[in-house]
Design an enzyme around this catalytic site. Structure first.
Site, PDB file in Angstrom:
ATOM      1  N   GLY A 294       0.845  -1.262   0.154  1.00  0.00           N
ATOM      2  CA  GLY A 294       0.098  -0.161  -0.126  1.00  0.00           C
ATOM      3  C   GLY A 294       0.833   1.233   0.107  1.00  0.00           C
ATOM      4  O   GLY A 294       2.056   1.235  -0.020  1.00  0.00           O
ATOM      5  N   GLY A 296       0.888   5.600   1.364  1.00  0.00           N
ATOM      6  CA  GLY A 296      -0.015   6.554   2.031  1.00  0.00           C
ATOM      7  C   GLY A 296       0.770   7.994   2.172  1.00  0.00           C
ATOM      8  O   GLY A 296       1.674   8.191   1.023  1.00  0.00           O
ATOM      9  N   GLY A 299       4.673   7.724   2.898  1.00  0.00           N
ATOM     10  CA  GLY A 299       5.432   6.605   2.160  1.00  0.00           C
ATOM     11  C   GLY A 299       4.645   5.419   1.951  1.00  0.00           C
ATOM     12  O   GLY A 299       3.738   5.325   1.893  1.00  0.00           O
ATOM     13  N   SER A 300       5.475   4.440   1.437  1.00  0.00           N
ATOM     14  CA  SER A 300       5.011   2.940   0.875  1.00  0.00           C
ATOM     15  C   SER A 300       5.384   2.024   1.616  1.00  0.00           C
ATOM     16  O   SER A 300       6.598   2.143   2.293  1.00  0.00           O
ATOM     17  CB  SER A 300       5.603   2.826  -0.559  1.00  0.00           C
ATOM     18  OG  SER A 300       5.124   4.000  -1.451  1.00  0.00           O
ATOM     19  N   VAL A 301       4.330   1.057   1.695  1.00  0.00           N
ATOM     20  CA  VAL A 301       4.670  -0.167   2.431  1.00  0.00           C
ATOM     21  C   VAL A 301       4.897  -1.432   1.636  1.00  0.00           C
ATOM     22  O   VAL A 301       4.204  -1.795   0.701  1.00  0.00           O
ATOM     23  CB  VAL A 301       3.647  -0.577   3.587  1.00  0.00           C
ATOM     24  CG1 VAL A 301       3.817  -1.750   4.707  1.00  0.00           C
ATOM     25  CG2 VAL A 301       3.371   0.748   4.446  1.00  0.00           C
ATOM     26  N   LYS A 315       7.942  -0.004   5.862  1.00  0.00           N
ATOM     27  CA  LYS A 315       7.373   1.323   5.331  1.00  0.00           C
ATOM     28  C   LYS A 315       8.713   2.245   5.049  1.00  0.00           C
ATOM     29  O   LYS A 315       9.445   2.343   5.744  1.00  0.00           O
ATOM     30  CB  LYS A 315       6.642   1.817   6.278  1.00  0.00           C
ATOM     31  CG  LYS A 315       6.240   3.269   6.073  1.00  0.00           C
ATOM     32  CD  LYS A 315       5.693   3.932   7.286  1.00  0.00           C
ATOM     33  CE  LYS A 315       4.421   3.574   7.990  1.00  0.00           C
ATOM     34  NZ  LYS A 315       4.173   4.439   9.344  1.00  0.00           N
ATOM     35  N   ASP A 412      -3.342   9.549  17.527  1.00  0.00           N
ATOM     36  CA  ASP A 412      -3.836   9.248  16.009  1.00  0.00           C
ATOM     37  C   ASP A 412      -4.697   8.051  15.948  1.00  0.00           C
ATOM     38  O   ASP A 412      -4.330   6.952  15.258  1.00  0.00           O
ATOM     39  CB  ASP A 412      -2.722   9.158  14.970  1.00  0.00           C
ATOM     40  CG  ASP A 412      -3.221   9.490  13.752  1.00  0.00           C
ATOM     41  OD1 ASP A 412      -4.353   9.796  13.542  1.00  0.00           O
ATOM     42  OD2 ASP A 412      -2.679   9.171  12.633  1.00  0.00           O
TER      43      ASP A 412
END
Length: 602
Positions: A294, A296, A299-301, A315, A412
């Site tokens: 995925g 966000g 960054g990317s995972v 991540k 969060d």
């Protein structure tokens, strides 16, 4: 033509040299010495009898009075009872038959050995006490005879015993250890890996032919076989060797680097601390970022693997986002957290401008995929499981607030930041906005609002509603709980209703029988569960922080009976008094006016 003969001769000479060197390596240490009834061979060697080239670093033995001894860290000398080269195991005992006096100094993690897995499963925590002999009869089953004298008795008491009820008033605690009580300890080694070589009846040893520190498998009659093969197939062998050497070398380097990653991970995992990786290692773990899970804002995972058994989620952080504070928060906070409902930070990368976080891989993804919704019936887990998940999240937040040396505020909490493992056990993740404070500190100083719109507590958004505290996480948890019940994203509701009162008020009106029930329930038990979760969620989102329960109280309410928890006042009601069912009056506070601005703490 002469050059062809020259090259051919050179090739044959090099083949003969390689074969001869390899043979010498196999035979120099082939006369395996013995000590007592033990035959010593690679990876072990007897110091002062064999050169260092006959053994592997960390496997040095001594032979004294027909007893084979090995020295472990902290100058601990133990007797070697037997060595199983095929299974790569070794059994050690104390020469004076009292291993118990050494176990608190036994530091296996700093050696090349590890405990035998089947023994490690039987390990238990023990408390060692030195006691007056007056009470020996009452504690006789725990007595350690070899540590006891006529004036004092030593007892090893399992941690799961009812220590408080034992007569220990005349005792002094010596130390506590994790161990399997036995007169011996069995260890194993994984490197060098000679199991397959030994099982075929061959000899394992250093391979000097490559002029590098690597080991190889040799036949016991390798001298004749290798020389004959070298004389007949020398040229062909060298041609094949030169064609494959770089390929083999690359595979070896990759395997060695991978093994180094695994060993470092296991060492840090046992020490409960995150491992630091280089960016090259991160690329190797993720197979050059081949499996993207995925992406966000930060960054990317990617999915990766440290070994066949250990999968991770990596991540890769965008360097352009922020000043690196989120990264420091994540590593600094998650590195000290160990709880069943908190995602485990396995490691991190801070290599130049490259930043990455390595977490345990949780195959079921985020809670967002499983919330109750008319459009999501196939993924909905059922009310019983949703209640278990809500309770697990609450316990995780309670641990952050009360279970650590310092109180950790997440700031969060939302469904996207709750991940589910293969058993759908929830684990709170993403601590980039977290803040540490003293456990006795009730007010937190903040310079800017932090969190996701829709889940942010009023006081985080505006100091008109009071000071920021751990109750701000309680508010976010309440909003998340209501979202999992009603099946509507808080953020979607926020886009349609700028006042942000419609969604929770709708839930409150359902409880108050002022709206038709539009939440899917199958039976009375489901209805009770949904109702209890809704009541708890509404208590958590009260405007005044003092009116919200602590997470400890939230856990108690979720574990208690639904009818024992009253419906809270509607914090979003437009009038100060509203008649509820059965004629009860719910009084709500008007908090949006006539409030003094509270200055932020320095």
């Amino acid at each position: 033509m002469n050059s062809c003969y020259y090259v051919t001769g050179l090739l044959l000479f090099m083949v003969s040299f390689v074969v001869g060197t390899t043979t010498a390596t196999a035979t120099n240490c082939s006369e395996n010495p013995s000590c007592g009834n033990l035959v010593i061979r690679f990876p072990f060697r007897i110091k002062n009898q064999q050169p260092p080239s006959c053994g592997y670093p960390g496997f040095d033995l001594t032979c004294s009075s027909n007893q084979t001894m090995i020295q472990l860290p902290h100058k601990l000398k133990l007797k070697v009872d037997f060595i199983d080269y095929k299974r790569q195991t070794i059994q050690l005992s104390d020469p004076q038959t009292c291993l118990y006096k050494h176990i608190h100094n036994l530091n296996i993690s700093s050696t090349r050995f590890d405990y035998l897995k089947r023994d490690y499963d039987d390990f238990q925590d023990y408390y060692f006490f030195n006691c007056s002999p007056l009470i020996r009869n009452e504690l006789e089953s725990y007595l350690v005879s070899c540590l006891s004298t006529s004036t004092s008795q030593t007892y090893a008491i399992p941690s799961d015993s009812l220590v408080d009820y034992l007569p220990l008033s005349f005792c002094t605690k010596m130390y506590n250890v994790t161990f399997k009580l036995s007169d011996y300890v069995r260890l194993m080694w994984s490197q060098p890996d000679c199991k397959h070589c030994e099982s075929k009846g061959n000899i394992c040893g250093w391979n000097n032919a490559t002029h590098s520190k690597e080991y190889a498998c040799f036949s016991k009659d390798s001298s004749t076989a290798l020389l004959t093969t070298g004389s007949i197939l020398g040229s062909l062998f060298f041609i094949l060797l030169t064609g494959a050497v770089y390929h083999i070398y690359d595979i070896y380097i990759l395997k060695k680097a991978k093994q180094a990653i695994i060993e470092r991970f296991l060492e840090d995992y046992r020490a409960l601390k995150p491992t630091r990786y280089s960016y090259v290692e991160i690329k190797r773990i993720t197979n050059n970022f081949g499996d993207k899970l995925g992406e966000g804002a930060y960054g990317s995972v990617y999915k990766g693997s440290i070994s066949k058994e250990i999968c991770v989620a990596v991540k890769i952080l965008n360097f352009s986002q922020g000043n690196g504070q989120d990264f420091l928060n994540e590593v600094g906070t998650m590195g000290r957290i160990h709880h069943v409902n908190i995602a485990r930070l396995i490691g991190f990368c801070a290599d130049g401008f490259k930043r990455a976080l390595v977490y345990e891989f949780l195959p079921n993804g985020s809670l967002q995929k499983f919330i109750n919704s008319p459009d999501n019936k196939k993924n909905f887990l059922g009310w019983k499981k949703m209640h278990e998940i809500a309770l697990g999240i609450a316990k995780g937040i309670e641990y952050l607030h009360q279970g650590c040396d310092q109180r950790i505020l997440h700031f969060d909490i939302k469904p996207q930041n709750v991940l589910l493992d293969h058993n759908f056990i929830p684990k709170i993740s993403d601590f980039g906005l977290a803040k540490l404070c003293s456990r006795d500190q009730s007010i937190v100083s903040m310079t800017t609002a932090r969190g996701t719109l829709g889940y942010i507590a009023p006081e985080v958004f505006s100091r008109n509603f009071g000071n920021v505290s751990y109750k701000s996480d309680v508010y976010s948890y309440g909003m998340m709980l209501l979202e999992t019940i009603g099946g509507k994203k808080i953020t979607e509701d926020l886009e349609k209703n700028t006042s942000h009162v419609h969604y929770p008020e709708w839930i409150h009106n359902l409880l108050d029988d002022q709206e038709e029930m539009r939440i899917h329930v199958d039976d009375k038990e489901d209805e009770k569960t949904a109702r209890k979760m809704a009541i708890v969620g509404l208590w958590c989102i009260q405007w005044h922080a003092m009116d919200r329960p602590s997470m400890q109280m939230v856990v108690q309410m979720l574990e208690g009976e639904e009818d024992k928890t009253p419906i809270p006042p509607n914090p979003f009601a437009s009038q100060s008094r509203r008649t509820g069912r059965n004629g009860s009056i719910a009084i709500t506070r008007q908090l949006t006016q006539d409030l003094d601005v509270i200055e932020e703490l320095e």
